[in-house]
Design an enzyme around this catalytic site. Sequence first.
Site, PDB file in Angstrom:
ATOM      1  CE1 TYR A  83      10.709  36.752   8.604  1.00  0.00           C
ATOM      2  CE2 TYR A  83      12.799  37.715   9.259  1.00  0.00           C
ATOM      3  CZ  TYR A  83      12.008  37.105   8.312  1.00  0.00           C
ATOM      4  OH  TYR A  83      12.519  36.837   7.062  1.00  0.00           O
ATOM      5  CG  ASP A 131      15.938  34.822  16.567  1.00  0.00           C
ATOM      6  OD1 ASP A 131      17.049  35.377  16.435  1.00  0.00           O
ATOM      7  OD2 ASP A 131      15.131  34.692  15.632  1.00  0.00           O
ATOM      8  CE  LYS A 148      19.022  41.113  11.683  1.00  0.00           C
ATOM      9  NZ  LYS A 148      18.592  41.495  10.367  1.00  0.00           N
TER      10      LYS A 148
HETATM   11  N1  HOZ Z   1      15.210  40.954  10.285  1.00  0.00           N
HETATM   12  C1  HOZ Z   1      15.280  41.887   9.199  1.00  0.00           C
HETATM   13  C2  HOZ Z   1      13.972  42.576   9.021  1.00  0.00           C
HETATM   14  N2  HOZ Z   1      13.323  42.789  10.214  1.00  0.00           N
HETATM   15  C3  HOZ Z   1      15.758  41.192   7.992  1.00  0.00           C
HETATM   16  C4  HOZ Z   1      15.889  42.049   6.796  1.00  0.00           C
HETATM   17  C5  HOZ Z   1      15.152  41.473   5.632  1.00  0.00           C
HETATM   18  O1  HOZ Z   1      14.175  40.750   5.823  1.00  0.00           O
HETATM   19  O2  HOZ Z   1      15.575  41.832   4.541  1.00  0.00           O
END
Ligand code: HOZ
Length: 430
Positions: A143, A238, A266
């Site tokens: 992702y 990433d 983050k």
């Molecule tokens: N990367 C986070 C979830 N795996 C992001 C949090 C979100 O999507 O709110």
Amino acid sequence: MLSSSKQLFSQAQGLIPGGVNSPVRAFKAVGSDPLFIDRAEGSKVIDVDGNSYIDYVCSWGPLILGHAHPEVIKAIAAAALKGTSYGAPCRQEVEMASMICEAFPSIEKVRMVNSGTEATMSAIRLARAFTGKNKIIKFEGCYHGHADAFLIKAGSGLLTAGVPTSPGIPPEWTAYTLIARYNDLQSVRTLFEEHHEDIAAVIVEPIAGNMGLVLPEPHFLQGLRDITTQYNSLLIFDEVITGFRLTYGGYQNIAGIKPDLTTLGKIIGGGLPVGAYGGRQEIMDLIAPQGPVYQAGTLSGNPLAMAAGVATLRMLKEGHIYHILEQRCLKLVKGLAGLFADAGEKVCINHLGSMFSVFFNDSEVNHYETVMRSDTERYAAFFRAMLQLGVYLPPAQFETAFVSLAHEEEDIDRTLERARQALEMLPKRG
Ligand code: HOZ
């Protein structure tokens, strides 16, 4: 009477799509309603009904020092007193850029943005401009935020919702995103053989953290480096999750691999909205106003996020923090493994540093396919039992849990005791 969380959720559903501002918060995957949080301190979040939970979500990764760390709050307060945003350069941006460039040998220049999504979408634009090629390769289950190019066979909330490819993206555009299998170099080679003249970049989470935690097999990342070099494509790491999570720098520092571009988010914002992308100077200098690749942002590099991030990085630079985090996480995962084994519950616990995932799965979990064979119902039941007992785990099987510096031995011991009780609460297998 309805709890305050339930009342707020009911009100929110009439005002906000799904009642939440990001899908993974909705607890849909675990058959529950979301908690509305009133405040957080150290290792705990406290909901609007006054319930306290040991928090292993940690805002999905940024809060490596724990909630409301005094140094971070002090830095934010001091910055806020001098104004919250200028839309003009400030000293803190330079400090942040210099800390990132110093920590990542592969980053000579860096551009601040406001989220990981902005960072990854800008990085692929830049990769396309630099190489003059159009296609990108991403991995199934990885992702990279919610820009169009990445919402194909994606992880995180898309996996959880069972719609890994989002509607709303013109089919012609998806032709530019090629999908390979994480930990499978041959799948990457095959795509390069078919499309090599037009692949601008391979983007990868060097540690996959959005299909649960899946670790790279030996030689996988080096293989990606070799293949992209061979075909004059860029390699983008990433490190939105892994940046400053496992060491002072990225996973690339540990793996000894230099990607061409890196995306961050983050932790570098210390809990405030942030993102960044950086890499070799010859590539980064294509970005406006130095070069023609346009990318901009009203709040980019704003003094609050920079202050919170710089304060966090200063703390992390004291290297022993990573050792403490690793020891605490190790104690937790070893304890959990013992409890699950005693209960006859088949799980695979993947962990690295202060990251871990408990897969309800009777095999090793190292590919998308094995991830998808996990028993999500069982995870949901365990999640609900733990929540009832005051422990907040990621509200989906396909997410990573985080240990922060604020998780004291006492929190770990209490979590293990709660896990023992939670396992007793699970429905007996038929
Ligand atoms: N990367 C986070 C979830 N795996 C992001 C949090 C979100 O999507 O709110």
